[in-house]
Motif scaffolding. Structure first.
Motif, PDB file in Angstrom:
ATOM      1  N   LYS A 221       0.804  -1.133  -0.105  1.00  0.00           N
ATOM      2  CA  LYS A 221       0.073   0.132   0.179  1.00  0.00           C
ATOM      3  C   LYS A 221       0.808   1.260  -0.038  1.00  0.00           C
ATOM      4  O   LYS A 221       0.486   2.480  -0.559  1.00  0.00           O
ATOM      5  CB  LYS A 221      -0.724  -0.010   1.253  1.00  0.00           C
ATOM      6  N   LEU A 222       1.906   1.174   0.715  1.00  0.00           N
ATOM      7  CA  LEU A 222       2.959   2.307   0.805  1.00  0.00           C
ATOM      8  C   LEU A 222       3.414   2.697  -0.403  1.00  0.00           C
ATOM      9  O   LEU A 222       3.639   3.923  -1.196  1.00  0.00           O
ATOM     10  CB  LEU A 222       4.047   2.003   1.813  1.00  0.00           C
ATOM     11  N   TYR A 223       3.664   1.572  -1.287  1.00  0.00           N
ATOM     12  CA  TYR A 223       4.122   1.606  -2.857  1.00  0.00           C
ATOM     13  C   TYR A 223       3.304   2.322  -3.684  1.00  0.00           C
ATOM     14  O   TYR A 223       3.362   3.118  -4.476  1.00  0.00           O
ATOM     15  CB  TYR A 223       4.751   0.308  -3.239  1.00  0.00           C
ATOM     16  N   GLU A 224       1.954   2.040  -3.294  1.00  0.00           N
ATOM     17  CA  GLU A 224       0.761   2.582  -4.114  1.00  0.00           C
ATOM     18  C   GLU A 224       0.764   4.064  -4.059  1.00  0.00           C
ATOM     19  O   GLU A 224       0.877   4.780  -4.992  1.00  0.00           O
ATOM     20  CB  GLU A 224      -0.518   1.919  -3.674  1.00  0.00           C
ATOM     21  N   LEU A 225       0.957   4.713  -2.602  1.00  0.00           N
ATOM     22  CA  LEU A 225       1.086   5.996  -2.347  1.00  0.00           C
ATOM     23  C   LEU A 225       2.270   6.687  -3.002  1.00  0.00           C
ATOM     24  O   LEU A 225       2.255   7.764  -3.947  1.00  0.00           O
ATOM     25  CB  LEU A 225       0.981   6.385  -0.786  1.00  0.00           C
ATOM     26  N   ALA A 226       3.501   6.009  -3.001  1.00  0.00           N
ATOM     27  CA  ALA A 226       4.561   6.434  -3.334  1.00  0.00           C
ATOM     28  C   ALA A 226       4.611   6.599  -5.050  1.00  0.00           C
ATOM     29  O   ALA A 226       4.971   7.640  -5.482  1.00  0.00           O
ATOM     30  CB  ALA A 226       5.852   5.519  -3.020  1.00  0.00           C
ATOM     31  N   ASP A 227       3.789   5.794  -5.565  1.00  0.00           N
ATOM     32  CA  ASP A 227       3.626   5.555  -6.945  1.00  0.00           C
ATOM     33  C   ASP A 227       2.802   6.876  -7.404  1.00  0.00           C
ATOM     34  O   ASP A 227       3.279   7.681  -8.243  1.00  0.00           O
ATOM     35  CB  ASP A 227       2.814   4.407  -7.645  1.00  0.00           C
ATOM     36  N   VAL A 228       1.696   7.147  -6.530  1.00  0.00           N
ATOM     37  CA  VAL A 228       1.075   8.523  -7.057  1.00  0.00           C
ATOM     38  C   VAL A 228       1.837   9.712  -6.972  1.00  0.00           C
ATOM     39  O   VAL A 228       1.862  10.679  -7.648  1.00  0.00           O
ATOM     40  CB  VAL A 228      -0.225   8.417  -5.924  1.00  0.00           C
ATOM     41  N   LEU A 229       2.685   9.583  -5.900  1.00  0.00           N
ATOM     42  CA  LEU A 229       3.513  10.999  -5.517  1.00  0.00           C
ATOM     43  C   LEU A 229       4.787  10.959  -6.111  1.00  0.00           C
ATOM     44  O   LEU A 229       5.492  12.206  -5.782  1.00  0.00           O
ATOM     45  CB  LEU A 229       3.395  11.086  -4.029  1.00  0.00           C
ATOM     46  N   GLY A 230       5.051   9.972  -6.930  1.00  0.00           N
ATOM     47  CA  GLY A 230       6.638  10.179  -7.504  1.00  0.00           C
ATOM     48  C   GLY A 230       7.467  10.044  -6.432  1.00  0.00           C
ATOM     49  O   GLY A 230       8.483  10.571  -6.278  1.00  0.00           O
ATOM     50  N   ALA A 231       7.172   9.079  -5.239  1.00  0.00           N
ATOM     51  CA  ALA A 231       8.082   9.300  -4.253  1.00  0.00           C
ATOM     52  C   ALA A 231       8.721   7.896  -4.058  1.00  0.00           C
ATOM     53  O   ALA A 231       8.839   6.764  -4.629  1.00  0.00           O
ATOM     54  CB  ALA A 231       7.177   9.255  -2.777  1.00  0.00           C
ATOM     55  N   ALA A 232      10.050   8.024  -3.089  1.00  0.00           N
ATOM     56  CA  ALA A 232      10.924   6.773  -2.741  1.00  0.00           C
ATOM     57  C   ALA A 232      10.024   6.214  -1.377  1.00  0.00           C
ATOM     58  O   ALA A 232       9.334   6.986  -0.702  1.00  0.00           O
ATOM     59  CB  ALA A 232      12.243   6.950  -2.483  1.00  0.00           C
ATOM     60  N   VAL A 233      10.220   4.692  -1.285  1.00  0.00           N
ATOM     61  CA  VAL A 233       9.623   4.160  -0.061  1.00  0.00           C
ATOM     62  C   VAL A 233      10.865   3.839   0.956  1.00  0.00           C
ATOM     63  O   VAL A 233      12.071   3.650   0.424  1.00  0.00           O
ATOM     64  CB  VAL A 233       9.043   2.865  -0.322  1.00  0.00           C
ATOM     65  N   GLY A 234      10.588   4.431   2.096  1.00  0.00           N
ATOM     66  CA  GLY A 234      11.814   4.174   2.968  1.00  0.00           C
ATOM     67  C   GLY A 234      11.023   3.337   4.378  1.00  0.00           C
ATOM     68  O   GLY A 234       9.782   2.904   4.263  1.00  0.00           O
ATOM     69  N   ALA A 235      11.885   2.966   5.320  1.00  0.00           N
ATOM     70  CA  ALA A 235      11.273   2.368   6.350  1.00  0.00           C
ATOM     71  C   ALA A 235      11.974   2.588   7.829  1.00  0.00           C
ATOM     72  O   ALA A 235      13.329   3.021   7.727  1.00  0.00           O
ATOM     73  CB  ALA A 235      11.547   0.767   6.075  1.00  0.00           C
ATOM     74  N   SER A 236      11.417   2.131   9.055  1.00  0.00           N
ATOM     75  CA  SER A 236      12.341   2.112  10.093  1.00  0.00           C
ATOM     76  C   SER A 236      13.003   0.866  10.192  1.00  0.00           C
ATOM     77  O   SER A 236      12.634  -0.247   9.472  1.00  0.00           O
ATOM     78  CB  SER A 236      11.221   2.367  11.226  1.00  0.00           C
ATOM     79  N   ARG A 237      13.951   0.831  11.147  1.00  0.00           N
ATOM     80  CA  ARG A 237      14.587  -0.408  11.375  1.00  0.00           C
ATOM     81  C   ARG A 237      13.806  -1.563  11.984  1.00  0.00           C
ATOM     82  O   ARG A 237      13.653  -2.793  11.739  1.00  0.00           O
ATOM     83  CB  ARG A 237      15.827  -0.330  12.501  1.00  0.00           C
TER      84      ARG A 237
END
Ligand code: FAD
Length: 323
Positions: A221-237
Motif C-alpha cells: 500500500k505504501l508503494y501505491e501511495l509512493a507511485d501516485v506521489l513519485g516518491a521513494a519508499v523508506g522504512a524504520s529499522r
C-alpha cells in the motif's frame, strides 16, 4: 581570495546524481572568482560531461579506465589522488554518499589533510571557509572553520541547492591518463536492490513505513501511495527487522540519512535512532494510532488514526491532485 575547487561527480547508471550538481554549487561558493573543476571517474563517461557545465563547472576532467567502471576504494583513490596531484586544488568536494563517505577519508589520509564530513552549508569569508555540519545524530549543529591547507569536504545531498541549469554554458574537457595498479578488490558483478524506482537518499518525497505497517503485504500500500506521489519508499529499522521490507530502505542512525521536502511516516514511533536520519526533512507528516507517539513531537502535521484507514484516503485524495 580566489580558489581552485575540484568537485568529484557521482555517476550512477550513466547519469549524474543530483549531489554532483549540489557539490558544484558548494564549490562556487568557495571558489570566489576562481574555478570549479568537475572530475568524472569511470568507463565511457566522456559523453556525459555537458550537464556539469550546465550546472556551473568551469572545466571538466575525465578519467576513463576499465578499473573505474564500478567504485572500488583502491582504484578510485588512486585515480583521484593523481588528479589532485596534477591540479593542486585549494579544495576538493564530493557528495556525502556511500562513495564519498568511503573515499574522502582515504584521500585525507594520503594527502595528510583534514576532512569536513557531511557538510550541510558553507560560506567563504576572506581566508576562511566556514562549514556547518550536524552532530549528535542531528540534534545540534557545529561550525568548522578551515583556514589553510587543502580543504576536503563531503556535502550532504539535498541541502545546498544546485545552480539554475544554463544549457548555454560549455567549457574545456580534458581526458587524463592515470596509472591504476596493485588492485586488491575486483568487482565481478553488481546486483542492485530496488527502493521503488526513486533513489531514496535524493528523493524529494519519501513514504516511510514502520512496524505499524505490520506485514510485507502492508508495505504494498505504501508503494501505491509512493507511485501516485513519485516518491521513494523508506522504512524504520523496526519494519526491516520484522522482514516487512529490505534493509536497503532503512532510514536512521544506522541507515540512510535523508532530507526530502516531504516525509510521510506511517506506523513509526519516532525512536531517536530513526529521527536521526530524517529530522531535517522540510515537512514531516506522521500517521500513528498512538497520540503519545514521539514522532508527533517533530511532525509538522499529525494524523492520529489507523494507517490502514488513512492510507487509502491519502491515495484517493492525492490521485485527484495529481491527475
Ligand atoms: P515501533 O517502535 O514498534 O513503533 C511502531 C509504531 O506503529 C507505534 O508507534 C504504534 O503506535 C504504531 N502503530 C501500530 N499499528 C498502527 C496502525 N495500525 N496505524 C497507525 N500506527 C500504528 N531504527 C531506525 O528506524 N533506524 C535506524 O537507523 C536505527 N538504528 C539503531 C541503532 C541502534 C544502535 C539501536 C539500538 C537502535 C536503532 N534503531 C534504528 C531502532 C530504534 O531504536 C527503534 O527500535 C525503531 O526505530 C522502531 O521502529 P518502529 O518505529 O517502526 O517500531
Amino acid at each position: 581570495m580566489a580558489r581552485k575547487v575540484l568537485v568529484l561527480a557521482d555517476v550512477r547508471d550513466n547519469s549524474f546524481r543530483n549531489v554532483s550538481f549540489e557539490a558544484i554549487a558548494a564549490g562556487k561558493k568557495v571558489a570566489n572568482g576562481g574555478e570549479v573543476v568537475s572530475v568524472v571517474l569511470g568507463e565511457n563517461v566522456s559523453g556525459l560531461t555537458s550537464e556539469l557545465f550546465y550546472y556551473g563547472a568551469d572545466r571538466v576532467i575525465t578519467v576513463e579506465n576499465s578499473s573505474l567502471k564500478e567504485y572500488t576504494p583502491d582504484a578510485y583513490s588512486q585515480a583521484l589522488l593523481q588528479v589532485i596531484d596534477a591540479e593542486t586544488p585549494d579544495a576538493v568536494f564530493m557528495g556525502h554518499t556511500a562513495v564519498g563517505k568511503d573515499l574522502a577519508p582515504r584521500i585525507a589520509m594520503k594527502k595528510q589533510s583534514g576532512l569536513i564530513s557531511d557538510a550541510i552549508e558553507l560560506e567563504a569569508v576572506g581566508e576562511e571557509v566556514i562549514f556547518t555540519r550536524p552532530i549528535y545524530s542531528g540534534k545540534a549543529f557545529e561550525k568548522k572553520v578551515v583556514t589553510d591547507g587543502m580543504i576536503l569536504a563531503t556535502i550532504r545531498p539535498n541541502n545546498i541547492p544546485p545552480l539554475d541549469k544554463d544549457e548555454s554554458r560549455t567549457g574545456e574537457v580534458k581526458a587524463l591518463d592515470v596509472e591504476i595498479k596493485d588492485l586488491r578488490t575486483i568487482i565481478k558483478e553488481v546486483v542492485r536492490k530496488s527502493t521503488g524506482g526513486v533513489d531514496l537518499s535524493e528523493a524529494k518525497i519519501i513514504v516511510s513505513g514502520g512496524r505499524g505497517v505490520k506485514s510485507e503485504e502492508g508495505f504494498k500500500k505504501l508503494y501505491e501511495l509512493a507511485d501516485v506521489l513519485g516518491a521513494a519508499v523508506g522504512a524504520s529499522r523496526g519494519a526491516c527487522d520484522a522482514d516487512y521490507c529490505d534493509y536497503a530502505l532503512q532510514i536512521g542512525q544506522t541507515g540512510k540519512v535523508v532530507t526530502p521536502d516531504l516525509y510521510i511516516a506511517l506506523g513509526i514511533s519516532g525512536a531517536i535512532q530513526h529521527v536521526a536520519g530524517m529530522s531535517n526533512s522540510k515537512c514531516i507528516v506522521a500517521v500513528n494510532k498512538d497520540p503519545e507517539a514521539s514522532i508527533f513531537s517533530i511532525a509538522d502535521y499529525g494524523i492520529v488514526g489507523d494507517l490502514f484507514e488513512v492510507l487509502p484516503l491519502l491515495i484517493e485524495e492525492f490521485k485527484k491532485e495529481v491527475v
